[in-house]
Design a protein around this motif. Structure first.
Motif, PDB file in Angstrom:
ATOM      1  N   ALA A  51       0.838  -1.197   0.000  1.00 25.64           N
ATOM      2  CA  ALA A  51       0.000   0.000   0.000  1.00 25.64           C
ATOM      3  C   ALA A  51       0.877   1.252   0.000  1.00 25.64           C
ATOM      4  O   ALA A  51       1.982   1.257   0.543  1.00 25.64           O
ATOM      5  CB  ALA A  51      -0.920  -0.006   1.216  1.00 25.64           C
ATOM      6  N   CYS A  52       0.374   2.321  -0.606  1.00 33.44           N
ATOM      7  CA  CYS A  52       1.123   3.581  -0.655  1.00 33.44           C
ATOM      8  C   CYS A  52       0.252   4.712  -0.121  1.00 33.44           C
ATOM      9  O   CYS A  52      -0.974   4.625  -0.126  1.00 33.44           O
ATOM     10  CB  CYS A  52       1.581   3.885  -2.081  1.00 33.44           C
ATOM     11  N   SER A  53       0.894   5.770   0.347  1.00 33.59           N
ATOM     12  CA  SER A  53       0.165   6.873   0.985  1.00 33.59           C
ATOM     13  C   SER A  53      -0.669   7.678  -0.001  1.00 33.59           C
ATOM     14  O   SER A  53      -1.656   8.307   0.377  1.00 33.59           O
ATOM     15  CB  SER A  53       1.151   7.799   1.698  1.00 33.59           C
ATOM     16  N   ASP A  54      -0.274   7.683  -1.267  1.00 34.22           N
ATOM     17  CA  ASP A  54      -1.003   8.460  -2.284  1.00 34.22           C
ATOM     18  C   ASP A  54      -1.808   7.562  -3.222  1.00 34.22           C
ATOM     19  O   ASP A  54      -1.986   7.869  -4.400  1.00 34.22           O
ATOM     20  CB  ASP A  54      -0.036   9.327  -3.088  1.00 34.22           C
ATOM     21  N   ALA A  55      -2.287   6.446  -2.701  1.00 32.52           N
ATOM     22  CA  ALA A  55      -3.034   5.489  -3.525  1.00 32.52           C
ATOM     23  C   ALA A  55      -4.310   6.111  -4.088  1.00 32.52           C
ATOM     24  O   ALA A  55      -4.965   6.915  -3.443  1.00 32.52           O
ATOM     25  CB  ALA A  55      -3.376   4.251  -2.705  1.00 32.52           C
ATOM     26  N   GLU A  56      -4.638   5.723  -5.310  1.00 39.58           N
ATOM     27  CA  GLU A  56      -5.849   6.203  -5.972  1.00 39.58           C
ATOM     28  C   GLU A  56      -6.949   5.167  -5.841  1.00 39.58           C
ATOM     29  O   GLU A  56      -6.705   3.966  -5.979  1.00 39.58           O
ATOM     30  CB  GLU A  56      -5.579   6.449  -7.460  1.00 39.58           C
ATOM     31  N   LEU A  57      -8.157   5.621  -5.572  1.00 38.67           N
ATOM     32  CA  LEU A  57      -9.303   4.717  -5.508  1.00 38.67           C
ATOM     33  C   LEU A  57      -9.695   4.307  -6.931  1.00 38.67           C
ATOM     34  O   LEU A  57      -9.978   5.151  -7.767  1.00 38.67           O
ATOM     35  CB  LEU A  57     -10.484   5.400  -4.824  1.00 38.67           C
ATOM     36  N   ILE A  58      -9.700   3.004  -7.188  1.00 34.72           N
ATOM     37  CA  ILE A  58     -10.121   2.499  -8.496  1.00 34.72           C
ATOM     38  C   ILE A  58     -11.593   2.129  -8.473  1.00 34.72           C
ATOM     39  O   ILE A  58     -12.381   2.550  -9.304  1.00 34.72           O
ATOM     40  CB  ILE A  58      -9.263   1.282  -8.914  1.00 34.72           C
ATOM     41  N   VAL A  59     -11.993   1.351  -7.486  1.00 33.21           N
ATOM     42  CA  VAL A  59     -13.405   0.997  -7.365  1.00 33.21           C
ATOM     43  C   VAL A  59     -13.695   0.544  -5.941  1.00 33.21           C
ATOM     44  O   VAL A  59     -12.927  -0.204  -5.340  1.00 33.21           O
ATOM     45  CB  VAL A  59     -13.800  -0.111  -8.374  1.00 33.21           C
ATOM     46  N   CYS A 343      -1.434   2.146  -6.926  1.00 38.64           N
ATOM     47  CA  CYS A 343      -0.199   2.885  -6.655  1.00 38.64           C
ATOM     48  C   CYS A 343       0.579   3.013  -7.961  1.00 38.64           C
ATOM     49  O   CYS A 343       0.461   2.162  -8.859  1.00 38.64           O
ATOM     50  CB  CYS A 343       0.663   2.154  -5.626  1.00 38.64           C
ATOM     51  N   LYS A 344       1.392   4.057  -8.057  1.00 35.35           N
ATOM     52  CA  LYS A 344       2.191   4.275  -9.262  1.00 35.35           C
ATOM     53  C   LYS A 344       3.641   4.570  -8.880  1.00 35.35           C
ATOM     54  O   LYS A 344       3.910   5.422  -8.032  1.00 35.35           O
ATOM     55  CB  LYS A 344       1.621   5.426 -10.097  1.00 35.35           C
ATOM     56  N   ILE A 345       4.558   3.868  -9.544  1.00 36.90           N
ATOM     57  CA  ILE A 345       5.989   4.054  -9.308  1.00 36.90           C
ATOM     58  C   ILE A 345       6.597   4.698 -10.547  1.00 36.90           C
ATOM     59  O   ILE A 345       6.434   4.180 -11.658  1.00 36.90           O
ATOM     60  CB  ILE A 345       6.693   2.700  -9.056  1.00 36.90           C
ATOM     61  N   PRO A 346       7.302   5.847 -10.420  1.00 38.27           N
ATOM     62  CA  PRO A 346       7.967   6.451 -11.587  1.00 38.27           C
ATOM     63  C   PRO A 346       8.858   5.412 -12.262  1.00 38.27           C
ATOM     64  O   PRO A 346       9.661   4.747 -11.618  1.00 38.27           O
ATOM     65  CB  PRO A 346       8.786   7.587 -10.974  1.00 38.27           C
ATOM     66  N   TRP A 347       8.713   5.299 -13.563  1.00 42.46           N
ATOM     67  CA  TRP A 347       9.354   4.191 -14.261  1.00 42.46           C
ATOM     68  C   TRP A 347      10.010   4.660 -15.565  1.00 42.46           C
ATOM     69  O   TRP A 347      10.725   3.971 -16.197  1.00 42.46           O
ATOM     70  CB  TRP A 347       8.295   3.134 -14.548  1.00 42.46           C
TER      71      TRP A 347
END
Length: 347
Positions: A51-59, A343-347
């Motif tokens: 889990a990440c602190s800036d997670a986006e709600l998908i559903v 969550c998104k990791i710069p890639w």
């Protein structure tokens, strides 16, 4: 009344029990009291380590149209960012796009046609036509590819077709001719089955062998039945010799088509972009970063990075772009929110 009597009996038992047993009885009685009086609190599982602190709600799974057990769901991501969720328990489908959920949908619903991933091992080209009908068509017994105003083919079979997010390029693994068509193969099987003696079977086998040899000579020889790559990308390698377990893939790098091999990732010209570590040989779900300096492998709910670090208890890893930044995104289930998060990791 029954609950009250049961609780009083329990308390009496505790009072008469030995001192060294009373602490255990007290715990049991406390639990029973909560259960009987309806005051027991439900414990929420902790958030997963990924889990990440800036997670986006998908559903959210707290109501509405989508009420499923995420552990019993198959999820796939489409090029336009929409999600297809299949509830394995009911066989129903849900489409989520821009926060709007459509469903439940049943197998065969026209709204699922763009998501169709149906495999047809005897004729993969027919399955690809369902998803890429704007580009793949059939002419007689063979397939044609129409892309960017140019026609490619005819091909006896199309085994795979890849088009990245931009939609400005494609690559396909094809074969010009095949020794026998599906109809011819079925006819041969039937005749062999009806043969009454071993001699008849041998004669039929010899006949089929001669027919296939003649067919190959007329259609360009043995080279015409070897799979090759066709693409509108300049300098593409057509011969896949030297690329063990080679396959074209549009998910490894954002908006690029690559040629994966057992131990490395290559561009379509055959140049190696990055080599895989021994422990990752044969990996199928690989993601290479923009600068070709690191990669990640997904396997059974865990992403393992080339530097040895890992993230567990996640699903649906995929590449996305926001502005000029490419991210490796993944989803996880949040017990706290009872929702699928990203969550998104710069890639």
């Amino acid at each position: 009344m029954k609950k009250t009597m049961f609780l009083l009996i329990t308390l009496c038992i505790i009072g008469s029990a030995p001192v060294n047993s009373q602490s255990l009885f007290k715990k049991v009685a406390g639990s029973m009291k909560d259960e009987l009086l309806g005051t027991k609190k439900t414990k929420t599982d902790p958030e997963p380590a990924c889990a990440c602190s800036d997670a986006e709600l998908i559903v959210s799974l707290n109501g509405g149209k989508l009420q499923i057990d995420y552990k019993e769901a198959d999820i796939s991501t489409m090029d336009d960012g929409s999600l297809l969720i299949k509830d394995r328990l009911t066989g129903k489908y849900y489409i989520i796009k821009d926060g709007v959920t459509t469903g439940p949908l049943s197998e065969g619903d026209k709204r699922l046609s763009g998501f169709d991933q149906t495999e047809n091992k005897s004729d993969p080209g027919a399955a690809l036509m369902i998803k890429y009908g704007s580009y793949i068509s059939k002419s007689g017994e063979k397939y044609m590819i129409n892309f960017g105003g140019k026609q490619y083919g005819p091909f006896a079979q199309i085994y795979s077709f890849v088009m990245p997010k931009s939609g400005d390029k494609f690559a396909a693994q094809v074969v010009d001719n095949i020794a026998t068509t599906e109809a011819e193969g079925k006819k041969m099987e039937e005749e062999m089955k009806n043969a009454k003696t071993d001699q008849e079977k041998m004669d039929l086998a010899m006949q089929y062998s001669q027919q296939m040899g003649q067919k190959l000579l007329q259609s360009g020889g043995a080279a015409s039945i070897i799979p090759k790559i066709v693409s509108n990308v300049p300098g593409v390698v057509s011969n896949m010799t030297g690329f063990q377990n080679g396959a074209i893939n549009g998910n490894v790098k954002y908006d690029e088509i690559v040629l994966t091999a057992y131990n490395k990732i290559n561009d379509l010209s055959g140049k190696t972009l990055i080599a895989l570590k021994t422990e990752n040989y044969g990996a199928t779900d690989v993601f290479v970063n923009t600068s070709n300096t690191k990669y990640a492998v997904y396997n059974y709910g865990t992403i393992t990075f080339s530097d040895g670090t890992s993230l567990a208890n996640l699903f649906n890893p995929h590449l996305v772009k926001a502005g000029s930044q490419v991210y490796l995104a993944y989803m996880y289930y949040s017990p706290k929110k009872n929702a699928m998060m990203q969550c998104k990791i710069p890639w």
